[in-house]
Design a protein around this motif. Structure first.
Motif, mmCIF file in Angstrom:
data_model
loop_
_atom_site.group_PDB
_atom_site.id
_atom_site.type_symbol
_atom_site.label_atom_id
_atom_site.label_comp_id
_atom_site.label_asym_id
_atom_site.label_seq_id
_atom_site.Cartn_x
_atom_site.Cartn_y
_atom_site.Cartn_z
ATOM 1 N N THR A 181 0.820 -1.208 0.000
ATOM 2 C CA THR A 181 0.000 0.000 0.000
ATOM 3 C C THR A 181 0.857 1.262 0.000
ATOM 4 O O THR A 181 2.087 1.195 0.067
ATOM 5 C CB THR A 181 -0.952 -0.012 1.230
ATOM 6 N N SER A 182 0.185 2.381 -0.059
ATOM 7 C CA SER A 182 0.892 3.661 0.029
ATOM 8 C C SER A 182 -0.070 4.670 0.643
ATOM 9 O O SER A 182 -1.274 4.616 0.376
ATOM 10 C CB SER A 182 1.344 4.033 -1.379
ATOM 11 N N HIS B 242 -1.164 -3.453 10.165
ATOM 12 C CA HIS B 242 -2.305 -2.934 9.398
ATOM 13 C C HIS B 242 -2.027 -1.454 9.146
ATOM 14 O O HIS B 242 -2.087 -0.637 10.062
ATOM 15 C CB HIS B 242 -3.596 -3.129 10.221
ATOM 16 N N GLN B 243 -1.676 -1.134 7.907
ATOM 17 C CA GLN B 243 -1.281 0.253 7.612
ATOM 18 C C GLN B 243 -2.507 1.168 7.590
ATOM 19 O O GLN B 243 -3.571 0.757 7.124
ATOM 20 C CB GLN B 243 -0.580 0.313 6.253
ATOM 21 N N PRO B 244 -2.366 2.402 8.093
ATOM 22 C CA PRO B 244 -3.486 3.346 8.017
ATOM 23 C C PRO B 244 -3.693 3.833 6.582
ATOM 24 O O PRO B 244 -2.818 3.648 5.729
ATOM 25 C CB PRO B 244 -3.029 4.501 8.913
ATOM 26 N N ALA B 245 -4.852 4.457 6.346
ATOM 27 C CA ALA B 245 -5.125 5.013 5.012
ATOM 28 C C ALA B 245 -4.559 6.430 4.900
ATOM 29 O O ALA B 245 -4.486 6.993 3.803
ATOM 30 C CB ALA B 245 -6.627 5.030 4.767
ATOM 31 N N GLY B 246 -4.162 7.006 6.027
ATOM 32 C CA GLY B 246 -3.581 8.345 6.047
ATOM 33 C C GLY B 246 -3.289 8.731 7.493
ATOM 34 O O GLY B 246 -3.865 8.154 8.421
ATOM 35 N N VAL B 247 -2.362 9.680 7.682
ATOM 36 C CA VAL B 247 -2.010 10.138 9.032
ATOM 37 C C VAL B 247 -2.037 11.659 9.029
ATOM 38 O O VAL B 247 -1.379 12.297 8.188
ATOM 39 C CB VAL B 247 -0.609 9.627 9.451
ATOM 40 N N LEU B 248 -2.809 12.245 9.956
ATOM 41 C CA LEU B 248 -2.999 13.702 9.939
ATOM 42 C C LEU B 248 -2.572 14.307 11.274
ATOM 43 O O LEU B 248 -3.271 14.161 12.286
ATOM 44 C CB LEU B 248 -4.478 14.032 9.667
ATOM 45 N N PHE B 249 -1.414 14.951 11.274
ATOM 46 C CA PHE B 249 -0.902 15.587 12.501
ATOM 47 C C PHE B 249 -1.283 17.052 12.545
ATOM 48 O O PHE B 249 -0.953 17.806 11.622
ATOM 49 C CB PHE B 249 0.629 15.552 12.531
ATOM 50 N N GLN B 250 -1.892 17.449 13.651
ATOM 51 C CA GLN B 250 -2.251 18.845 13.853
ATOM 52 C C GLN B 250 -1.410 19.310 15.050
ATOM 53 O O GLN B 250 -1.779 19.069 16.203
ATOM 54 C CB GLN B 250 -3.767 18.842 14.117
ATOM 55 N N PRO B 251 -0.251 19.971 14.824
ATOM 56 C CA PRO B 251 0.698 20.257 15.912
ATOM 57 C C PRO B 251 0.134 21.136 17.024
ATOM 58 O O PRO B 251 0.627 21.102 18.144
ATOM 59 C CB PRO B 251 1.864 20.962 15.216
#
Ligand SMILES: NC(=O)c1ccc[n+]([C@@H]2O[C@H](COP(=O)([O-])OP(=O)(O)OC[C@H]3O[C@@H](n4cnc5c(N)ncnc54)[C@H](O)[C@@H]3O)[C@@H](O)[C@H]2O)c1
Ligand SMILES: [Zn+2]
Length: 380
Positions: free
Chosen positions: A11-12, A159-168
């Motif tokens: 995946t990517s 299990h890879q995530p579909a996306g990672v969203l960091f809000q600092p």
């Protein structure tokens, strides 16, 4: 907003960091979320109490209805019962194989939500919305797990995530101890990949409390190190072991004090000083560097002196239970030089000698130094 892509064989997915990342629910992730028959948000109780509104508003703005499940704060959630409760929650709310989960919390929430996503109906997609600095490590790479009474992270899956969203912006409410914890993993990423970057972190007098701007840049560098390794070795057959730098002794110290008493990253910082010391024997790390690293860790507020009264055998017991032990020998990730890791089997006798040496170095660098400077270096 900055981003990078994690590419594995199967995946990517993208990792985004910066203000406004949750706007991506209405753009890049709109299709994933709108095609889902149900969206479940699993939120860490503390992270939710401070910040859930930001996530809720973004989902509402993107017209995405969701069902909320609040998890006990931190490690308390990562239990077999917590895991079962999550599955019951999904079943009671009629989630199906077409549903999607969102993890909103630190590494514990991400690991649990990821494992639930990996196992619900044999696997559904999930997004990581991490709220701790440490999660720059845990949210990327697809390792998911829960703890068992017998040990930490003993049951899990990739299990890879579909996306990672960091809000600092969310990191501003983290207790200092949690900041130190996450920043230790950043130092680990630097040590195993880049000498110049390591030196710049060690010389930064603001460490571990960086501005949001610098933090975003630095975390992205850490994530890139992890992404590059995961791309080459998704299932920890080889290179991925390097990410365990400092963790063999670190995990033992964590288990010895009782999980949660001293934070994970604080223990890893102790473990890294030990691995550097072993790297003097098996690699080309200088004793001067190890000493400067001990001073750096202490000045930054890491409780490295906590092991002064701890017998080696009490830690050895835990090190032997570690998953990184192969056929009875202790295996460590060490450094040939800064940025160049390798794995090395070390005899118990050698381990003990190095441990005694570490304690005498800590005494020299921390206690003797504090006597000299009478606490003038007290920036915790
Ligand atoms: N999957 C992996 O590759 C991987 C890698 C490293 C660590 N881990 C796991 O990650 C976990 C540790 O992660 P962690 O350090 O994020 O711990 P955590 O999830 O337990 O969070 C630490 C504490 O901070 C609180 N918190 C979370 N966000 C907050 C915020 N924005 N403001 C204030 N408080 C907040 C939590 O409630 C908790 O009490 C461990 O379970 C470890 O096993 C997994
Ligand atoms: Zn770690």
């Amino acid at each position: 907003m900055k981003q990078l892509t994690v590419k594995t064989k199967s995946t990517s997915y993208d990792v985004h960091i910066g203000e406004g990342v949750y706007d991506l629910f209405a753009t890049q992730y709109e299709e994933l979320l709108n095609n889902a028959d149900k969206v479940g948000v699993f939120a860490d109780a503390t992270a939710a109490s401070y910040h859930l509104e930001k996530l809720e508003q973004a989902l509402k703005a993107a017209n995405i209805p969701f069902v909320l499940h609040i998890l006990p704060a931190g490690e308390e959630s990562k239990t077999p019962i917590g895991f079962m409760n999550c599955h019951s929650f999904l079943l009671q709310h009629h989630f199906t194989r077409q549903s999607v989960l969102i993890a909103f919390g630190g590494g514990a929430c991400g690991d649990l939500t990821g494992f639930v996503a990996a196992t619900f109906m044999r696997g559904i997609p999930f997004l990581q919305c991490p709220t701790t600095i440490l999660a720059h490590d845990s949210a990327v790479g697809g390792k998911t797990a829960i703890n068992m009474p017998e040990g930490k992270n003993m049951v899990g899956s990739f299990h890879q995530p579909a996306g990672v969203l960091f809000q600092p912006e969310l990191f501003t409410t983290l207790p200092k101890r949690e900041v130190r914890s996450g920043m230790a993993e950043l130092v680990k990423h630097a040590l195993i990949s880049d000498a110049d970057w390591t030196r710049s972190l060690l010389l930064n007098s603001n460490f571990p409390h960086f501005s949001a701007e610098l933090l975003s840049t630095e975390l992205l560098k850490g994530i890139q190190v992890k992404a590059d390794i995961v791309a080459q070795d998704e299932f920890e057959q080889d290179l991925r072991k390097f990410l365990n730098f400092g963790h063999t002794l670190g995990h033992a110290v964590e288990a010895y004090f009782g999980f949660g008493k001293v934070s994970h990253g604080e223990c890893v910082m102790i473990g890294m000083t030990y691995s550097l010391l072993l790297s003097e024997t098996y690699g080309n790390i200088s004793s001067e560097f190890t000493k400067s690293f001990i001073r750096f860790a202490e000045h930054a507020g890491y409780p490295i002196q906590a092991i002064q009264d701890v017998e080696f055998n009490s830690l050895l017991k835990f090190m032997k239970m570690d998953k990184k032990v192969s056929s009875g020998e202790l295996v460590f990730v060490l450094l040939h030089s800064l940025g160049h890791p390798f794995t090395q089997k070390v005899s118990e006798r050698q381990c003990e000698q190095a441990y005694l040496e570490l304690n005498s170095r800590i005494k020299e660098e921390v206690f003797d130094d504090s006597k000299r400077s009478k606490g003038s270096n007290n920036r915790k």
